[in-house]
Structures are given as C-alpha cells and as structure tokens.
Design a protein around this motif. Structure first.
Motif, PDB file in Angstrom:
ATOM      1  N   LYS A 166      67.379  65.405  20.716  1.00 12.02           N
ATOM      2  CA  LYS A 166      67.706  64.045  21.537  1.00 12.02           C
ATOM      3  C   LYS A 166      68.330  64.567  22.756  1.00 12.02           C
ATOM      4  CE  LYS A 166      69.175  61.088  17.710  1.00 12.02           C
ATOM      5  NZ  LYS A 166      70.229  60.150  17.085  1.00 12.02           N
ATOM      6  N   PHE A 167      68.722  65.536  22.986  1.00 12.51           N
ATOM      7  CA  PHE A 167      69.163  66.145  24.273  1.00 12.51           C
ATOM      8  C   PHE A 167      67.978  66.453  25.166  1.00 12.51           C
ATOM      9  CE2 PHE A 167      70.797  69.812  26.564  1.00 12.51           C
ATOM     10  CZ  PHE A 167      71.592  69.254  27.553  1.00 12.51           C
ATOM     11  N   GLY A 168      66.998  67.199  24.687  1.00 14.40           N
ATOM     12  CA  GLY A 168      65.913  67.504  25.571  1.00 14.40           C
ATOM     13  C   GLY A 168      65.143  66.292  25.762  1.00 14.40           C
ATOM     14  N   LYS A 169      64.908  65.284  24.996  1.00 11.66           N
ATOM     15  CA  LYS A 169      64.084  64.212  25.242  1.00 11.66           C
ATOM     16  C   LYS A 169      64.911  63.439  26.387  1.00 11.66           C
ATOM     17  CE  LYS A 169      62.898  61.883  21.535  1.00 11.66           C
ATOM     18  NZ  LYS A 169      63.094  60.825  20.344  1.00 11.66           N
ATOM     19  N   LEU A 170      66.180  63.215  26.301  1.00 10.06           N
ATOM     20  CA  LEU A 170      66.909  62.493  27.307  1.00 10.06           C
ATOM     21  C   LEU A 170      66.863  63.355  28.774  1.00 10.06           C
ATOM     22  CD1 LEU A 170      68.637  60.128  28.321  1.00 10.06           C
ATOM     23  CD2 LEU A 170      70.880  61.473  27.409  1.00 10.06           C
ATOM     24  N   MET A 171      67.025  64.615  28.606  1.00  9.02           N
ATOM     25  CA  MET A 171      66.593  65.318  29.722  1.00  9.02           C
ATOM     26  C   MET A 171      65.474  65.142  30.492  1.00  9.02           C
ATOM     27  SD  MET A 171      67.337  69.454  30.555  1.00  9.02           S
ATOM     28  CE  MET A 171      68.840  69.456  30.082  1.00  9.02           C
ATOM     29  N   MET A 172      64.398  65.214  29.747  1.00  9.77           N
ATOM     30  CA  MET A 172      62.984  65.004  30.384  1.00  9.77           C
ATOM     31  C   MET A 172      62.933  63.408  30.891  1.00  9.77           C
ATOM     32  SD  MET A 172      61.785  67.725  30.729  1.00  9.77           S
ATOM     33  CE  MET A 172      61.964  69.408  30.213  1.00  9.77           C
ATOM     34  N   LEU A 173      63.151  62.364  30.116  1.00 11.48           N
ATOM     35  CA  LEU A 173      63.124  61.129  30.347  1.00 11.48           C
ATOM     36  C   LEU A 173      63.839  60.950  31.528  1.00 11.48           C
ATOM     37  CD1 LEU A 173      63.183  59.448  27.069  1.00 11.48           C
ATOM     38  CD2 LEU A 173      61.128  59.640  28.544  1.00 11.48           C
ATOM     39  N   GLN A 174      65.017  61.343  31.709  1.00  9.64           N
ATOM     40  CA  GLN A 174      65.868  61.298  33.024  1.00  9.64           C
ATOM     41  C   GLN A 174      65.233  61.948  34.261  1.00  9.64           C
ATOM     42  OE1 GLN A 174      70.222  61.673  32.277  1.00  9.64           O
ATOM     43  NE2 GLN A 174      70.273  59.237  31.503  1.00  9.64           N
ATOM     44  N   GLY A 175      64.728  63.000  33.757  1.00 13.29           N
ATOM     45  CA  GLY A 175      64.015  63.720  35.023  1.00 13.29           C
ATOM     46  C   GLY A 175      62.766  62.863  35.453  1.00 13.29           C
ATOM     47  N   VAL A 176      62.103  62.291  34.635  1.00 15.10           N
ATOM     48  CA  VAL A 176      61.206  61.252  35.100  1.00 15.10           C
ATOM     49  C   VAL A 176      61.683  60.181  36.099  1.00 15.10           C
ATOM     50  CG1 VAL A 176      59.650  59.236  34.560  1.00 15.10           C
ATOM     51  CG2 VAL A 176      59.418  61.579  33.348  1.00 15.10           C
ATOM     52  N   GLN A 177      62.854  59.570  35.427  1.00  9.06           N
ATOM     53  CA  GLN A 177      63.475  58.619  36.098  1.00  9.06           C
ATOM     54  C   GLN A 177      64.096  58.668  37.639  1.00  9.06           C
ATOM     55  OE1 GLN A 177      65.762  56.272  32.881  1.00  9.06           O
ATOM     56  NE2 GLN A 177      63.854  56.174  31.729  1.00  9.06           N
ATOM     57  N   ASN A 178      64.940  60.008  37.337  1.00  4.51           N
ATOM     58  CA  ASN A 178      65.606  59.948  38.549  1.00  4.51           C
ATOM     59  C   ASN A 178      64.678  60.525  39.556  1.00  4.51           C
ATOM     60  OD1 ASN A 178      68.648  59.630  37.669  1.00  4.51           O
ATOM     61  ND2 ASN A 178      68.123  61.135  36.334  1.00  4.51           N
ATOM     62  N   ASN A 179      63.819  61.247  39.503  1.00  4.33           N
ATOM     63  CA  ASN A 179      62.425  61.796  40.348  1.00  4.33           C
ATOM     64  C   ASN A 179      62.228  60.325  41.051  1.00  4.33           C
ATOM     65  OD1 ASN A 179      59.672  61.791  41.611  1.00  4.33           O
ATOM     66  ND2 ASN A 179      60.402  64.072  40.700  1.00  4.33           N
ATOM     67  N   ALA A 180      61.812  58.979  40.485  1.00  6.90           N
ATOM     68  CA  ALA A 180      61.680  57.759  40.632  1.00  6.90           C
ATOM     69  C   ALA A 180      62.678  57.127  41.726  1.00  6.90           C
ATOM     70  CB  ALA A 180      61.098  57.090  39.843  1.00  6.90           C
ATOM     71  N   PHE A 181      64.007  57.026  41.286  1.00  8.49           N
ATOM     72  CA  PHE A 181      65.004  56.611  41.796  1.00  8.49           C
ATOM     73  C   PHE A 181      65.219  57.165  43.291  1.00  8.49           C
ATOM     74  CE2 PHE A 181      66.497  55.676  37.278  1.00  8.49           C
ATOM     75  CZ  PHE A 181      65.621  54.406  37.101  1.00  8.49           C
ATOM     76  N   ALA A 182      65.196  58.674  43.161  1.00  7.38           N
ATOM     77  CA  ALA A 182      65.640  59.402  44.421  1.00  7.38           C
ATOM     78  C   ALA A 182      64.430  59.106  45.350  1.00  7.38           C
ATOM     79  CB  ALA A 182      65.682  60.875  44.027  1.00  7.38           C
ATOM     80  N   THR A 183      63.159  59.002  45.069  1.00  6.91           N
ATOM     81  CA  THR A 183      61.901  58.521  45.693  1.00  6.91           C
ATOM     82  C   THR A 183      62.388  57.508  46.359  1.00  6.91           C
ATOM     83  OG1 THR A 183      60.564  60.039  44.420  1.00  6.91           O
ATOM     84  CG2 THR A 183      59.607  58.040  45.834  1.00  6.91           C
ATOM     85  N   SER A 184      62.821  56.351  45.945  1.00  7.02           N
ATOM     86  CA  SER A 184      63.050  55.046  46.359  1.00  7.02           C
ATOM     87  C   SER A 184      63.975  55.096  47.588  1.00  7.02           C
ATOM     88  CB  SER A 184      63.293  54.093  45.361  1.00  7.02           C
ATOM     89  OG  SER A 184      64.690  54.297  44.956  1.00  7.02           O
ATOM     90  N   MET A 185      64.655  56.006  47.710  1.00 12.19           N
ATOM     91  CA  MET A 185      65.553  56.377  48.655  1.00 12.19           C
ATOM     92  C   MET A 185      65.254  56.764  49.954  1.00 12.19           C
ATOM     93  SD  MET A 185      69.382  57.974  48.055  1.00 12.19           S
ATOM     94  CE  MET A 185      68.887  59.628  48.063  1.00 12.19           C
ATOM     95  N   VAL A 186      64.378  57.711  49.864  1.00  7.83           N
ATOM     96  CA  VAL A 186      63.806  58.322  50.943  1.00  7.83           C
ATOM     97  C   VAL A 186      62.226  57.777  51.346  1.00  7.83           C
ATOM     98  CG1 VAL A 186      63.235  60.624  52.018  1.00  7.83           C
ATOM     99  CG2 VAL A 186      65.008  60.416  50.532  1.00  7.83           C
ATOM    100  N   VAL A 187      62.016  56.860  52.357  1.00 11.95           N
ATOM    101  CA  VAL A 187      60.796  56.311  52.615  1.00 11.95           C
ATOM    102  C   VAL A 187      59.754  57.312  52.735  1.00 11.95           C
ATOM    103  CG1 VAL A 187      60.874  56.507  55.286  1.00 11.95           C
ATOM    104  CG2 VAL A 187      59.773  54.612  54.281  1.00 11.95           C
ATOM    105  N   THR A 188      59.879  58.609  53.118  1.00 14.90           N
ATOM    106  CA  THR A 188      58.662  59.453  53.179  1.00 14.90           C
ATOM    107  C   THR A 188      58.320  60.424  51.894  1.00 14.90           C
ATOM    108  OG1 THR A 188      60.311  61.361  54.031  1.00 14.90           O
ATOM    109  CG2 THR A 188      59.186  60.109  55.610  1.00 14.90           C
ATOM    110  N   ALA A 189      59.182  59.877  50.964  1.00 13.21           N
ATOM    111  CA  ALA A 189      59.000  60.571  49.834  1.00 13.21           C
ATOM    112  C   ALA A 189      57.539  60.166  48.922  1.00 13.21           C
ATOM    113  CB  ALA A 189      60.123  60.122  48.563  1.00 13.21           C
ATOM    114  N   THR A 190      57.022  59.310  49.387  1.00 13.94           N
ATOM    115  CA  THR A 190      55.650  58.531  48.913  1.00 13.94           C
ATOM    116  C   THR A 190      55.012  57.806  49.892  1.00 13.94           C
ATOM    117  OG1 THR A 190      54.617  57.393  47.204  1.00 13.94           O
ATOM    118  CG2 THR A 190      56.826  56.651  47.699  1.00 13.94           C
ATOM    119  N   SER A 191      53.527  58.068  50.010  1.00 16.24           N
ATOM    120  CA  SER A 191      53.122  57.423  51.007  1.00 16.24           C
ATOM    121  C   SER A 191      53.065  55.804  51.015  1.00 16.24           C
ATOM    122  CB  SER A 191      51.627  57.899  51.041  1.00 16.24           C
ATOM    123  OG  SER A 191      50.819  57.732  49.816  1.00 16.24           O
TER     124      SER A 191
END
Length: 476
Positions: A166-191
C-alpha cells in the motif's frame, strides 16, 4: 479467468456493439463513432483486466484499421515509434543505471535517513521535491523521469512489493498527482497552459504572464496537494502504521543508516551515473533557454535517449543492455493506448462529445456561480474523454471565454481558473506520459489510479472553485 473477468469481457463487447451499430449521431463522423466504440471497449478491458492490458492494446491496434476507425494502418501501428515510447525506454535504462550502481540507493538512503523518519514524512519529502523541481525542470515527463527512479529505490529499501504494498501504491499514485498539481502552478510546465494563457490574453483581453499565473495558481496547487496527501495517507492507512508501531519505524531507520554506512565512498560507476544524471538534469532544466543560448535545442526525448546512450556506451557507461530492466509489455500497452486515444481525438469524436455535453447542460439558464463551478469541473474531468491537454485547451478555453462574455461574466478570471485544471490528467495511464511512466513501476493497477484519481480530481476541482470565488477576485 474469474467471474469478474468474464463480466468485464461481456460488458466490453456489449458497449462496443451498442456504440458501433447505433445510428450515426448528427455531427459525428463515421470514424469518430468507430473510434469511440473501440476507446470505450478498451477502457473497460483495461480496468477489468480479464486479460493482460498489453493484449487489450494489441486487439485495439488491430481493430482500428480493420473496422475503418483510421484510414491508414500506419496511424495505429506507428504508435510504437512515438517519442513517448523512446522516452519510456530511456527512463527505464536510466533507472536501471541508477539502481545497478547503487547511486539511487545512496540518494534514497540519504533522503530517508535525513528527512523521512517515517513513511509519511518520506511521502511528504517527495511532494516537496516535485514542487521545487517544477521551477527548474518544467517538463512533466522530465520530472517524472527524475523522481521515479529515486522513488523505486526508496521502495526497494522499504521492501515494498509491487502490486502488494500500500505504501508503494500510494507513493507512485501521489507521484502522478503531485506532478500534475506542481505543473498547474508553473505556466511553462506544459505547452497547453501557455496556449491557454494566449487565449485568455487575446480573446478575453487579459494581461496574464508568468508571475500572474504563478500567484493565481499557487494556492490551489499547494492546497490540493496537501489535502490529497492526507486523504491518501488515510485511505491507505499509512499514518496508522507509523503511529501504531513507532518501535518498528525506529528499527527501520537504524537499518537504513547502517545500509548507508555500508555503501562507503562513492564508486567509479556511481560517479559516472551521477555525472550522466547531472547532465540529464541540466539539459532538461535549460530546455526553454537552449535555443536562445546555443542556437539549437535538445528536446526532452532527445535528452533521455542521450542519457540512455551514455549509460550503455562501453568505457563510459555503467551497465549492459541485459542489465537494463525494460518492460516491453508496458511499451505495447502504451502504443495501443495512444493509438486509440489519437484516433478518438483526430476523428472528431472527442470534440463532438464535449460540444454536446456543454449544449445539453444549458449553461445560459443557470446562475453565474453555478456556471463557473460546472465549467471548472468540466475542464478537469474532460480528460476522461480524451487525453490531449492541447486539444482540451483548444476546445474548452475559447468556448469558456465565449460563454463568459455572452453571460456577462469576468472571462479572464473564469478562463484562468479553468486553465488551472488542464494539467490534472491523473485518472488513467494513457491520459499522460507521466501516468504511463509511473504505471510502469507495477505498484498500482489501472483501477487503483482510476479510483484515487477521481477522488483527487474532485478535490482539485473543488479547491479551484474556492480559489476562483476568493483569491482570484483579489489578485486579478
């Protein structure tokens, strides 16, 4: 095959048959209808998993040209040559290099022993790292390629078994999600966000720039990441594990510190791997400035392939081809996912569904506050229908600006709030390259990502709605 598997197959066949043989809806192309049928059936099979997901992708690739969903079979079969596939192969080689040389283990042990005294704190460290890297490594896939190898080694140290932990599952799922949330903060993070900013400035008369986007988006990104962090810890019982057995946590820390000491000084191979890793990081971090400084630019994918080459070159590299742990079944799955997704986008099927959805809701008859919330939720959850952030931006943001101007709403603040949700493509592996990379770790299933992704998308949409009614009204 168990009973659920047979149900999944039956449901997939039924849905495919209904969509394929139904009368052609007004405004939809024949290719769009056929690609919708394949997309829906494949999605059910990927979630239910009656057969391995790569086999479902193979079936989908065969069906696309066979039933005429695409005009040229190269469109379906050619996806195995997509740049994302090369990026995934290179990422696996880089991961193997970091793991084989013990560099990743050293980095992971240092991080955990210094900052991650518990599993929860380890997860928190990775969240912070993701947000910090968003400023220096705007590329979402580059950040995932940097963080995932470290996360995998961390899980290996914790003896987290893929598919069971469960720890591994959560770490990888939050890796996906926090990548997206951090991206939404920086306009140049995605075209797609840069395109959205252009629409807002050109069509809505805004003056949004890098800092305006950052100031407006930071509260929703940080707050969403914070809420989903605690929801995840509670959902997967990580917090309870640490609190119920502090002696075990201390024992693990002792073992980890001993393992770090046993590694001794860095070996030559570790230094080589670190040098390759550093070159990769620099090239990814400077991607937006290379054209101006050098006269040419090296793409994220080219950088990854260069790193792969350096890892494998005799005398320079640190591992052999046989030592590279490349998951070819994931390559086949990804090829099928992109083939189906592209066919659905290119045939106009996705556009047709979004336009009908907006028209059916009847936005012109609702209060402005309800309209805003609906559009924010649509922007985020529309990625369930089609994968491309650029396509979603091109369809939705101009439409949102037009709706806002027609209804007499502030088009700049509404379109900006909706744009913050563009990056939240976090519910299924094919929805983004980042999802596919993390999914390749084997720690979570399609259904795991779907369930937690839907919860997190709801949280994100709710937080953005609150930010729209409060913070954006102050700073804009």
């Amino acid at each position: 095959m168990d009973r659920n598997g047979w149900i999944g197959i039956a449901l997939s066949v039924i849905v495919f048959s209904i969509l394929f043989f139904m009368p052609l809806p007004n405004g939809m192309t024949v290719e769009g209808q056929k690609s919708l049928a394949i997309f829906s059936a494949a999605l059910i099979m990927w979630v239910a998993k009656p057969i391995p997901i790569y086999q479902t992708s193979i079936i989908a690739i065969l069906l696309l040209p066979l039933i005429g969903a695409v005009e040229d079979q190269e469109i379906a079969f050619g996806t195995l040559g997509f740049d994302i596939i090369w990026l995934m192969v290179a990422a696996f080689v880089l991961t193997s290099a970091i793991s084989e040389t013990n560099l990743g283990k050293r980095m992971a042990l240092f991080m955990v022993t210094r900052f991650g005294k518990t599993k929860k704190r380890t997860l928190a460290v990775l969240v912070i790292v993701n947000f910090i890297l968003a400023f220096f490594v705007p590329s979402t896939t580059a950040r995932a390629s940097l963080i995932m190898p470290i996360a995998i080694v961390l899980l290996e140290v914790y003896k987290a078994v893929p598919g069971e932990s469960k720890f591994g599952k959560l770490m990888m799922l939050q890796g996906v999600q926090n990548n997206a949330f951090a991206t939404s903060m920086v306009v140049t993070a995605t075209s797609a966000q840069v395109i959205a900013m252009g629409f807002i400035n050109q069509q809505a008369g805004g003056s949004i720039g890098y800092m305006q986007w950052l100031i407006g988006s930071a509260p929703q990104a940080v707050l969403t990441a914070l809420i989903t962090f605690f929801v995840g810890v509670k959902l997967y019982n990580i917090n309870a594990e640490d609190n119920e057995d502090p002696e075990k946590a201390n024992t693990i820390q002792g073992i980890l510190k001993k393992q770090l000491d046993e590694l001794g000084s860095m070996s030559v191979k570790e230094k080589k791997a670190a040098f390759i890793f550093l070159i990769t990081l620099i090239l990814w971090a400077t991607g937006d400035y290379q054209e101006a400084l050098l006269g040419f630019a090296i793409s994220t994918e080219q950088t990854a392939v260069l790193a792969m080459l350096l890892c494998l070159l005799p005398g320079i590299g640190v591992l052999t081809w046989k030592q590279a742990n490349i998951k070819w079944d994931l390559m086949i799955f990804s090829a099928g996912a992109y083939a189906v997704g592209n066919a659905f986008n290119d045939s106009g099927g996705a556009t047709w569904i979004i336009e009908r959805l907006v028209a059916t809701i009847g936005l012109d008859r609702l209060p402005h506050s309800i309209v805003a919330v609906i559009l924010i939720f649509i922007t985020i959850f529309s990625h369930l229908i089609f994968t491309s952030k650029t396509v979603r931006t091109t369809i939705l943001i101009p439409a949102i600006i037009s709706i806002a101007l027609t209804l007499g709403m502030d088009a700049v603040s509404l379109a900006l709030a909706c744009s913050f949700g563009i990056a939240s493509t976090i519910t299924l592996p094919p929805h983004s390259k980042v999802n596919t990379l993390y999914f390749g770790s084997g720690y979570f299933s399609v259904l795991d990502e779907l369930k937690f992704g839907l919860i997190s998308c709801f949280i994100n949409a709710s937080v953005i709605s609150i930010v729209y009614f409060t913070w954006l009204q102050i700073v804009l």
